[in-house]
Write an enzyme that holds these catalytic residues in place. Structure first.
Site, mmCIF file in Angstrom:
data_model
loop_
_atom_site.group_PDB
_atom_site.id
_atom_site.type_symbol
_atom_site.label_atom_id
_atom_site.label_comp_id
_atom_site.label_asym_id
_atom_site.label_seq_id
_atom_site.Cartn_x
_atom_site.Cartn_y
_atom_site.Cartn_z
ATOM 1 N N TYR A 1 47.192 78.334 -51.834
ATOM 2 C CA TYR A 1 48.568 78.004 -52.207
ATOM 3 C C TYR A 1 49.455 79.192 -51.861
ATOM 4 C CZ TYR A 1 52.789 77.228 -54.881
ATOM 5 O OH TYR A 1 54.108 77.076 -55.229
ATOM 6 N N GLU B 1 57.276 76.007 -50.083
ATOM 7 C CA GLU B 1 55.888 75.983 -50.539
ATOM 8 C C GLU B 1 54.951 75.421 -49.477
ATOM 9 O OE1 GLU B 1 54.929 74.518 -54.772
ATOM 10 O OE2 GLU B 1 54.366 72.839 -53.499
#
Ligand code: GDP
Ligand code: MN
Length: 378
Positions: free
Chosen positions: A101, A189
């Site tokens: 992530y 993101e």
């Protein structure tokens, strides 16, 4: 404003972040054609502005162009969390070794952007944050200095990224930071950023949120807005420069000023009612704007009563009254209304409204109680 995965990844690519080859398709045939061109296994990905598409069955792997067409057809017929799938992204499928992530958002507490990374990518990062917060590495970024190289190395070390990926990771982190800044994003993101079977870093998913208050200087991005995710009433409201948010209650609210609007909603709740919307018509609203606001409120079938709370400073009471009457002449309705109007030219406004048989109120509490009573048929 949310951007779709394919839009976010196209932006990422401009900033040097490696993304899979692929294109967007709106039909089975297009999906098949893209799969043919790619000449590999592909992943068919629903483009809807909600998370967890994978779990909802909106992301499928296809081995052949025919299978790609078939799966694209299935996904294009889906609704995910209430949103219709109008497009799918057909990407070259990645062989995934591990999922990372990597994201940037604003940390209001720290008054700085924060870059976050985790070796536990792929799944919902909120879950990781809740259950194993130590697995998330956070680095605050000074907006004037930007992301420094030592910071991305710290992150790489923090998530135990193998050394041979550090250089590329640094470029990806820097690209993400630059995209975040240049686009006035509130979130950028990559989840997951994967290490592939042939040992490369690849941004498989992408998500960006753009600050609505910056859209005036982000022309190209604001044109990417997907209207499917917004209530039609909210789109209409934006056209007239009204701040409007649809809610689930049954009392429509028309108020000037955001603080006053919140107070109005609080009082409605205090007296046992429930607001159908938040609406700030702003200062100095013209009668046209008021009419538009009323039309928008009345398109909601849940609305059983309308409450006006206008504190006239710049906004003139007679102008508001004219707007209400103009709107009522145009939109025929039996919905009862109560109005509290104070300030500049309020008396004149009240007189005009009294002639139209509208219920008036002296105080805000009085108005809220009357609105609740009207909404419950009292
Ligand atoms: P999300 O569920 O909306 O976050 O969509 P993602 O694009 O993140 O995909 C969800 C999951 O599907 C990923 O975490 C991967 O495990 C898997 N996935 C997505 N793309 C590929 C791909 O190209 N190859 C493989 N093998 N899995 C993929
Ligand atoms: Mn994802």
């Amino acid at each position: 404003m949310k951007l779709h995965e394919y839009q976010s990844k196209q932006i990422f690519a401009k900033y040097g972040i490696p993304i899979p080859k692929g294109r967007v398709a709106a039909t089975e045939d297009e999906a098949k054609q893209i799969a043919k061109e790619l000449g590999s296994r592909v992943v068919i990905k629903s483009q809807v502005l909600v998370g967890g598409r994978g779990k909802a069955g909106g992301i499928r792997l296809a081995k052949t162009p025919d299978e790609a067409a078939d799966l694209a057809g299935q996904i294009l017929a889906m609704e995910i969390k209430g949103l219709p799938v109008r497009k799918v992204l057909v990407d070259e499928a990645a062989a995934i070794e591990s999922e990372i992530y990597l994201g940037i958002t604003n940390d209001r507490g720290a008054r700085k952007p924060v870059m976050m990374a985790s070796s536990a990518g792929g799944v919902e990062i909120e879950e990781v944050a809740r259950l194993t917060p130590e697995k998330i590495i956070k680095v605050h970024i000074d907006p004037l200095l930007g992301l420094r190289d030592y910071q991305s190395r710290d992150i790489a070390a923090g998530i135990d990224l193998p050394r041979d990926h550090w250089r590329t990771f640094g470029l990806i982190a820097r690209g993400l930071w630059q995209a975040y800044i240049d686009c006035d994003a509130t979130l950028a993101e990559i989840n997951p950023l994967v290490i592939t079977g042939d040992n490369k870093l690849l941004a498989v998913d992408g998500k960006m949120l753009i600050d609505d208050n910056a859209l005036y200087r982000q022309q190209a991005l604001s044109e990417m807005r997907d209207l499917d995710v917004e209530a039609p009433s909210e789109i209409e409201a934006r056209r007239y420069g009204l701040s409007f948010i649809k809610l689930d209650g049954n009392i429509g609210c028309m108020v000037n000023g955001a603080g006053l609007a919140m107070t109005t909603m609080d009082l409605i709740k205090l007296f046992g009612g429930s607001p159908a919307n938040f609406l700030d018509i702003g200062g100095g609203a013209s009668s046209e704007k008021v009419a538009a606001a009323l039309r928008i409120i009345l398109t909601d079938p849940n609305v059983k009563a309308v409450m006006y709370n206008i504190f006239g400073g710049i906004t003139r009471g007679d102008e508001v009254a004219r707007g209400i009457l103009a709107a009522l002449a145009e939109v025929k309705t039996n919905v009862p209304m109560v109005i509290r109007l104070v300030g500049t030219n309020a008396e004149e406004g009240r007189r005009m409204l009294a002639d139209a048989e509208m219920v008036t109120a002296e105080t805000l509490a009085d108005a809220a109680q009357k609105a609740v009573a009207l909404a419950t048929g009292g």
